[in-house]
Write a protein that holds these residues in place. Structure first.
Motif, PDB file in Angstrom:
ATOM      1  N   ASN A  12       1.014  -1.203   0.097  1.00  0.00           N
ATOM      2  CA  ASN A  12      -0.045  -0.138   0.003  1.00  0.00           C
ATOM      3  C   ASN A  12       0.849   1.032  -0.052  1.00  0.00           C
ATOM      4  O   ASN A  12       1.982   1.223   0.389  1.00  0.00           O
ATOM      5  CB  ASN A  12      -1.039  -0.100   1.045  1.00  0.00           C
ATOM      6  N   LEU A  13       0.263   2.316  -0.598  1.00  0.00           N
ATOM      7  CA  LEU A  13       1.133   3.633  -0.687  1.00  0.00           C
ATOM      8  C   LEU A  13       1.825   4.042   0.561  1.00  0.00           C
ATOM      9  O   LEU A  13       2.992   4.534   0.517  1.00  0.00           O
ATOM     10  CB  LEU A  13       0.239   4.473  -1.423  1.00  0.00           C
ATOM     11  N   TRP A  14       1.011   4.040   1.791  1.00  0.00           N
ATOM     12  CA  TRP A  14       1.522   4.542   2.793  1.00  0.00           C
ATOM     13  C   TRP A  14       2.998   3.805   3.333  1.00  0.00           C
ATOM     14  O   TRP A  14       3.914   4.499   3.457  1.00  0.00           O
ATOM     15  CB  TRP A  14       0.452   4.121   3.959  1.00  0.00           C
ATOM     16  N   ASN A  15       2.859   2.455   3.266  1.00  0.00           N
ATOM     17  CA  ASN A  15       4.069   1.742   3.233  1.00  0.00           C
ATOM     18  C   ASN A  15       5.123   1.988   2.335  1.00  0.00           C
ATOM     19  O   ASN A  15       6.397   2.178   2.662  1.00  0.00           O
ATOM     20  CB  ASN A  15       3.890   0.037   3.633  1.00  0.00           C
ATOM     21  N   ALA A  16       4.741   2.361   1.089  1.00  0.00           N
ATOM     22  CA  ALA A  16       5.812   2.268   0.081  1.00  0.00           C
ATOM     23  C   ALA A  16       6.355   3.678   0.124  1.00  0.00           C
ATOM     24  O   ALA A  16       7.631   3.885  -0.258  1.00  0.00           O
ATOM     25  CB  ALA A  16       5.191   2.427  -1.406  1.00  0.00           C
ATOM     26  N   LEU A  17       5.731   4.763   0.641  1.00  0.00           N
ATOM     27  CA  LEU A  17       6.472   5.980   1.081  1.00  0.00           C
ATOM     28  C   LEU A  17       7.174   6.325   2.166  1.00  0.00           C
ATOM     29  O   LEU A  17       7.768   7.224   2.413  1.00  0.00           O
ATOM     30  CB  LEU A  17       5.402   7.063   0.856  1.00  0.00           C
ATOM     31  N   ALA A  18       7.153   5.034   3.178  1.00  0.00           N
ATOM     32  CA  ALA A  18       7.922   5.341   4.351  1.00  0.00           C
ATOM     33  C   ALA A  18       9.259   5.561   4.341  1.00  0.00           C
ATOM     34  O   ALA A  18       9.915   6.282   5.162  1.00  0.00           O
ATOM     35  CB  ALA A  18       7.527   4.014   5.297  1.00  0.00           C
TER      36      ALA A  18
END
Lengths: 200, 192
Positions: free
Chosen positions: A28-34
């Motif tokens: 998910n995008l949230w994790n990918a941007l971490a």
């Protein structure tokens, strides 16, 4: 009988798979941007290059900054001032679905100042809206949704890159902030005169 | 008893295979629904707000992208020319005409297999503020593996070109409409 049971079960499985798909899709995008930075702060996304695109289909003519915002901790304030021909600010949920968008023309200039707030937090102040709510663009996000603010700015040519990057670097994503704080004491005195329900 | 268990097992197999199969088909098919198609170009508005169907929302999660909200812009993709033939690095193409009303647009060339086109010059696209236009405001961008005069967008030999045309701050795709017919044509020229 077997067929009927199978079809009925199939309908249930179909619905479950479609609804669960966003959760099942691992990245998910949230994790990918971490990896770009901690939440509640803007982080610049590396410009895409051939063979090195961490985020798919990012326009190479733009610079991008992202801020991951956990609204459960409280409202966040997003401010920026971008002089480029084009800039835009999008708000996505943690899976990348659009919640809100604005661009330089619709914002009426180079700067923007908005408040991201969960429905629950907004409801809590609806009866007596603090002065701050009147001054900012309010983006209401469904309660329980983590949001991602995406700031894009156009880079006309390579000579502009440093300027745009610097402006993006000055963009702020601050929170949680206490919106009930009456800013200066003098203004707080005026509050009782304001209508009881300005209809947020 | 044993027969009953077999029947239950069969029903379960039908349920799982049929359910998962139709779900996958439906998610794939939603790539087409809600899309805006103009000539060879197709745009899938990135907004997937609460009013969208769950298929579109499921699709958005399949890869890490930063989708454009409708208020920011609209992204058109073309993998074939205006005649409907797939784009090939063996042929030259002209991407020519006008762009729909927008504050800014950019055209970027990707290799459908690997991402941004990997070419020595590093030029992967043109935007509306740098493209060379004729007196009528029309532009022509040459897609070719060999050097072309004017707006030359280099292509790597052996690649599968994929064109992405991004309109920023545009009325195309909104209730206001906009002259959508003005998307540039992709015309095949010489092939080797």
């Amino acid at each position: 009988m077997v067929l009927a049971g199978g079809v009925l079960g199939g309908v249930v499985v179909h619905i479950l798979v479609v609804l669960a798909f966003p959760n099942l899709a691992g990245r998910n995008l949230w994790n990918a941007l971490a990896e770009y930075g901690p939440p509640s702060a803007f982080a610049q996304v590396p410009a895409p290059a051939p063979g090195d695109e961490e985020i798919a289909y990012l326009d190479p003519t733009m610079l991008h900054a992202v801020c991951r915002i956990d609204l459960a901790s409280g409202p966040h304030r997003v401010t920026s001032n971008i002089s480029a021909t084009y800039w835009s600010l999008g708000v996505l949920d943690r899976r990348g679905r659009g919640l809100y968008g604005v661009n330089g023309s619709t914002a009426g200039g180079a700067s923007i100042d908005l408040l991201l707030i969960s429905s629950a937090d907004l409801e809590a102040v609806r009866r007596e809206p603090p002065a701050l709510l009147e001054e900012l663009i309010i983006v209401e996000v469904p309660t329980g949704t983590r949001a991602i603010a995406v700031l894009r700015a156009f880079v006309r040519d390579t000579t502009m890159r440093a300027v745009v990057a610097e402006e993006l670097g000055r963009a702020e994503c601050v929170g949680p902030i206490d919106i009930t704080d009456a800013p200066p004491a003098a203004e707080a005195e005026v509050l009782p005169d304001t209508p009881a329900d300005p209809g947020l | 008893m044993r027969r009953f268990l077999n029947e239950v097992l069969l029903a379960l197999v039908i349920a799982v295979v049929g359910g998962v199969g139709t779900a996958v088909l439906a998610i794939e098919q939603s790539r087409q629904s809600g899309a805006i198609a103009i000539g060879p170009w197709t745009a899938r508005p990135g907004t997937a707000g609460p009013q969208d169907n769950p298929y579109a929302r499921a699709l958005a999660a399949t890869r890490s992208e930063l989708p454009l909200d409708a208020a920011e812009g609209l992204v058109f993709i073309a993998g074939s020319d205006s005649a409907g033939d797939p784009l090939s690095a063996r042929c030259d193409y002209a991407v020519a005409g006008r762009a729909p009303p927008a504050r800014l647009w950019s055209l970027t060339v990707y290799d459908a297999e690997t991402g941004l086109m990997d070419v020595p010059s590093g030029r992967t696209g043109f935007h509306s503020e740098e493209v060379i236009r004729d007196g009528d405001g029309r532009f022509a961008i040459s897609l070719s593996t060999t050097v072309k005069p004017g707006n030359w967008l280099p292509v790597r030999a052996g690649s599968d070109p994929l064109l992405v045309f991004r309109l920023y701050d545009t009325t195309v795709g909104t209730a206001l409409g906009g002259d959508a017919a003005a998307m540039p044509a992709i015309t095949r020229e010489r092939c080797r």
